[in-house]
Scaffold this motif. Structure first.
Motif, PDB file in Angstrom:
ATOM      1  N   GLY A  78      68.548  44.385 -26.395  1.00 12.36           N
ATOM      2  CA  GLY A  78      69.555  44.610 -27.434  1.00 12.36           C
ATOM      3  C   GLY A  78      70.718  43.694 -27.140  1.00 12.36           C
ATOM      4  O   GLY A  78      70.706  42.964 -26.210  1.00 12.36           O
ATOM      5  N   SER A 114      74.801  48.522 -30.365  1.00 10.14           N
ATOM      6  CA  SER A 114      73.365  48.666 -30.144  1.00 10.14           C
ATOM      7  C   SER A 114      72.943  50.095 -29.820  1.00 10.14           C
ATOM      8  O   SER A 114      71.797  50.451 -30.026  1.00 10.14           O
ATOM      9  N   ASP A 140      70.283  46.458 -21.895  1.00  6.56           N
ATOM     10  CA  ASP A 140      71.366  46.974 -22.731  1.00  6.56           C
ATOM     11  C   ASP A 140      71.619  48.455 -22.440  1.00  6.56           C
ATOM     12  O   ASP A 140      70.925  49.319 -22.966  1.00  6.56           O
ATOM     13  N   LEU A 164      72.013  50.697 -25.530  1.00  9.93           N
ATOM     14  CA  LEU A 164      70.739  51.028 -26.173  1.00  9.93           C
ATOM     15  C   LEU A 164      69.983  52.065 -25.350  1.00  9.93           C
ATOM     16  O   LEU A 164      69.399  53.001 -25.904  1.00  9.93           O
TER      17      LEU A 164
END
Length: 168
Positions: free
Chosen positions: A41, A50, A104, A107
């Motif tokens: 992400g 994200s 990420d 995320l």
């Protein structure tokens, strides 16, 4: 070693011994053909970041088969993520989206919040949360995964393998 992990290792060994059903790596560069696409992400945050519910929902609904995992299909970074990749490979599912949550943190937390499921990997079929490695393994073992894939218009490679066995 737990039963799920042992079974996942056996799955991986069986797939390796079979030379991988497709004979090529599942993961290819994004846009590079029919293989799984691995995506990290962005590290954005905030309401549209994200990890936001809206961003996660877009990812979940972007493709019929979506996996949130640690690492990529070509290089899973945990045994459970590897098991999910191997199960999909055994069924001949090559065209799916894989998102590396280690790239990420927003995320990673966002997908856990979205599904209300605390662990990674997470598998989504047609936008619906299926579960993690243990659930996918159970569905593989009891035949439910073949049926769920059929609903998506995906014919499991295991059906062809059964047909080949019947001919012998």
């Amino acid at each position: 070693m737990s039963g799920v992990v042992r079974a996942a290792w056996r799955l991986g060994a069986a797939a390796a011994a079979a030379g991988g059903r497709a004979g090529r790596p599942l993961s290819q560069a994004a846009g590079g053909g029919g293989g799984a696409e691995a995506e990290g992400g962005g590290n954005s945050s905030g309401s549209g970041g994200s990890g936001s519910r809206e961003a996660v929902e877009r990812l979940v609904r972007a493709h019929p088969v979506v996996v949130f995992m640690k690492g990529s299909p070509a290089q899973p970074l945990c045994g459970f993520s590897n098991a999910v990749v191997q199960i999909l490979r055994l069924h001949g599912v090559e065209d799916y989206r894989a998102h590396d949550v280690l790239q990420d943190p927003d995320l990673r937390q966002g997908i856990k919040n979205y599904s209300n499921w605390p662990t990674i990997p997470q598998v989504y079929l047609n936008g619906e949360f299926v579960g993690g490695c243990d659930i996918l393994l159970q569905m593989h073992q009891n035949g439910d995964l073949v049926e769920e894939l059929k609903k998506l218009g995906i014919r499991s490679a295991l059906l062809d393998a059964e047909k080949d066995q019947d001919k012998k």
